[in-house]
Design a protein around this motif. Structure first.
Motif, PDB file in Angstrom:
ATOM      1  N   GLN A 133       0.874  -1.171   0.000  1.00 13.83           N
ATOM      2  CA  GLN A 133       0.000   0.000   0.000  1.00 13.83           C
ATOM      3  C   GLN A 133       0.914   1.224   0.000  1.00 13.83           C
ATOM      4  O   GLN A 133       1.846   1.303   0.804  1.00 13.83           O
ATOM      5  N   GLN A 136      -2.795   5.904   0.202  1.00  9.01           N
ATOM      6  CA  GLN A 136      -4.106   5.239   0.311  1.00  9.01           C
ATOM      7  C   GLN A 136      -4.322   4.140  -0.730  1.00  9.01           C
ATOM      8  O   GLN A 136      -5.358   3.474  -0.727  1.00  9.01           O
ATOM      9  N   ASP A 137      -3.374   3.951  -1.638  1.00 10.15           N
ATOM     10  CA  ASP A 137      -3.624   3.042  -2.757  1.00 10.15           C
ATOM     11  C   ASP A 137      -2.975   1.669  -2.596  1.00 10.15           C
ATOM     12  O   ASP A 137      -1.874   1.559  -2.080  1.00 10.15           O
ATOM     13  N   TYR A 138      -3.672   0.660  -3.079  1.00 10.01           N
ATOM     14  CA  TYR A 138      -3.152  -0.710  -3.069  1.00 10.01           C
ATOM     15  C   TYR A 138      -2.489  -1.008  -4.414  1.00 10.01           C
ATOM     16  O   TYR A 138      -3.005  -0.630  -5.465  1.00 10.01           O
ATOM     17  N   GLU A 140      -1.176  -4.484  -6.243  1.00 12.25           N
ATOM     18  CA  GLU A 140      -1.293  -5.925  -6.010  1.00 12.25           C
ATOM     19  C   GLU A 140      -0.613  -6.726  -7.115  1.00 12.25           C
ATOM     20  O   GLU A 140      -0.231  -6.177  -8.140  1.00 12.25           O
TER      21      GLU A 140
END
Lengths: 158, 445
Positions: A133, A136-138, A140
């Motif tokens: 992370q 605020q962003d993931y 993956e």
């Protein structure tokens, strides 16, 4: 004042939704964290005045929650999930890769103040491991190429 | 909006199979909008509830459906609702537990991101059943994308008159607040969640009183998992008998399984309860076998707090009874798989580190015990294990189990006990030879 007008407005707006004022503590520190990037005593005092809850109760709650750094961090806070599902998919080598790439050790901030690297407990992205992370962003299903791209993009943006 | 998660789902199977319902529309990129949700039949169950059902009838229907809590404990949902005292003059509250943080679990996130109105509709029906007028959705703070989606969906629901005053002319009022958590696993435990929601440190409470009697602000409160609530509109729309006909006799309905670790196709899959674990891991439509064609070594079937299954135990049905019979638990449905080149001490070190970090510190056995366990296991993994360490681990485990006020202590202990039981020789080898029996190197990418 540390908190800006927008944050104060949002804190008041959120606080009005709860049957009891004290429930606004967590929403309020979340708003403050989003603006400032970390929390400290001065922020607790400001929140205390905004929602009219004793300072000690703000500090008591805030210090329980690990989501909010209590010291300044880099512009981008990189949190690598190191829990079991991610670890099985190479989270430890992801951390090492980022340490080498950014020339920092886990827990440190780069000299230019851009990146802080930490590793954290499960972020709920277990079927798309490994992941990190950033603010605020993931991000993956990470590969070396993806990590290079993400870091380069953030550097270019900064 | 730029999200959602790239996770694999079996939405296409769910679209073709009338029995599957939670994942039917999760690959539709517009499902999060109220228009699309309504076009797919959304909010009809809520209108039916408001216009044609009394609160007690809703509770009875959910009881009859056999729905059990999907967060981990598996407690019958309708029965829980029935515990709210009818005579209490206090306000009642509903909290949706969206603090998804059991390692391995990433299913509620998909529902909130991709089908948020399904969660809101389920919450609304549950709120009506218990006579609640303000309901909360407690989402873990890291799930920023879910929080944004849910908040936007709540706004839409108000605009359409599904929430607010005098909903659809029924005279019933209902408000909803999306609450963002602070990154604490313990807040997924219902009493800690309530403390956190009240603005306190997220520490568990002694029960009784149970939340249904004295929960949020000491008022009757029901806490249900996202997935449990998302099933409710389907039960109301299709009837308890329909739901009951899915799954097995004692484990009714469908369940979302988060498959992770060393499989070729990790993802989130909706299947009927009673589905084969072996099939979930090996079938090409699901896990598609073990990475690199390696041999399976162990499975954690229900999230990091459930006991391990070994290779010879995976021919088991995924339901509450069968997994309990196999010595484990269905838990949250997080199936974590690891192959033969995985050191079991290393696995356990990852888990105990987590539980030590997440222990709220209220109960001494959990606070101190998880720390001791981590230290002992850390030294074994580092090649500094001592004779008697295995017995010491068992002793500490035995002194945590059943001696804490919330299940976190038990959750920390159960996987360790099972790992020592299943792979005792490997622990002994690790201590004697000061190294792993198998190599544990997992590159990424």
């Amino acid at each position: 004042m540390i908190l800006n007008e927008e944050s104060i407005r949002r804190i008041k707006e959120k606080a009005a939704k709860y049957p009891r004022r004290k429930s606004a503590i967590l929403p309020a520190i979340t708003v403050a964290y989003r603006q400032v990037g970390h929390l400290n005593d001065d922020i607790y005092r400001e929140i205390s005045r905004i929602i009219n809850i004793p300072y000690v109760e703000i500090a008591e709650a805030a210090t329980f929650y690990t989501l909010f750094p209590k010291k300044p961090v880099g512009k981008y806070l990189i949190q690598v999930c190191h829990n079991i599902s991610c670890a099985l998919m190479g989270a430890d080598s992801l951390v090492t890769y980022l340490e080498e790439k950014l020339s920092v050790r886990k827990g440190e901030t780069t000299d230019d103040g851009l990146f802080t690297l930490i590793s954290v407990e499960c972020l709920g992205s277990c079927s798309t491991a490994p992941m990190m992370q950033i603010n605020q962003d993931y991000y993956e299903n990470l590969t070396r190429e993806r990590v290079d791209q993400i870091i380069d993009d953030l550097k270019a943006k900064a | 909006m730029k999200f959602y998660s790239p996770v694999i789902t079996n939405a296409s199977e769910a679209a073709a199979n009338q029995k599957l319902h939670l994942f039917r529309y999760v690959e539709d990129p517009d499902q999060y909008r109220v228009d699309t949700y309504e076009a797919h039949g959304g909010y009809r169950a809520w209108k039916k509830t408001l216009t044609a059902m009394k609160p007690d009838e809703v509770i009875e229907e959910v009881k009859k459906s056999g729905l059990r809590g999907r967060g981990g404990a598996g407690f019958p949902t309708g029965m829980k609702w029935g515990f709210v005292p009818k005579s209490s003059p206090k306000p009642r509250y509903l909290c949706c537990n969206a603090d998804e943080s059991e390692p391995g679990t990433c299913k509620d996130r998909v529902l909130m991101e991709r089908d948020p109105h399904g969660v809101i509709e389920g919450m609304a029906i549950a709120a009506y059943a218990i006579g609640c007028h303000i309901m909360f959705c407690y989402i873990r703070g890291e799930f920023n994308h879910c929080i944004e989606r849910m908040e936007a969906a709540v706004q839409e629901a108000y605009k359409r008159g599904h929430l607010g005053r005098n909903i659809h002319g029924s005279g019933y009022d209902l408000d909803m607040v999306v609450h963002s958590g602070g990154g604490a696993y313990i807040c997924g435990e219902e009493t800690a969640l309530l403390n956190s929601l009240e603005g306190e440190r997220g520490m568990s409470r002694i029960r009784p009183p149970f939340p249904a009697v004295e929960g949020l602000y000491a008022c009757p409160t029901i806490v249900n998992n996202v997935e449990s609530l998302a099933a409710v509109p389907h039960i109301i729309a299709n009837g308890a008998d329909w739901y009951r006909s899915l799954g097995t006799e004692k484990s009714a309905g469908t369940k979302l399984f988060s498959l992770s670790g060393h499989v070729n196709r990790p993802g989130n899959y909706e299947v009927e309860l009673g589905f084969s674990l072996k099939k979930l891991i090996y079938d090409p439509a699901y896990g598609n076998g073990i990475l690199g064609g390696k041999r399976l070594k162990g499975v954690i079937p229900g999230g990091a707090s459930t006991p391990f299954l070994t290779e010879d135990m995976i021919d088991v049905a995924l339901d509450y009874e069968a997994l309990t019979g196999a010595g484990s638990m269905l838990g949250s449905g997080a199936v974590i798989v690891f192959h033969e080149e995985t050191c079991v001490v290393w696995v356990i070190l990852k888990l105990i580190h987590f539980f030590r970090h997440e222990s709220c510190g209220k109960c001494t056995p959990c606070r101190e015990g998880t720390g001791w366990l981590e230290q002992i296991i850390e030294r074994i993994e580092a090649g500094q294990g001592q004779p008697g360490d295995i017995e010491k681990i068992e002793d500490v485990c035995g002194n945590i189990l059943g001696r804490t006020i919330c299940p976190l202590g038990d959750a920390a202990v159960m996987p360790i006990q099972s790992a020592v039981k299943h792979w005792r020789e490997e622990w002994q080898y690790h201590i004697e030879h000061k190294k792993c029996l198998v190599k544990t190197e997992f590159p990424f990418g």
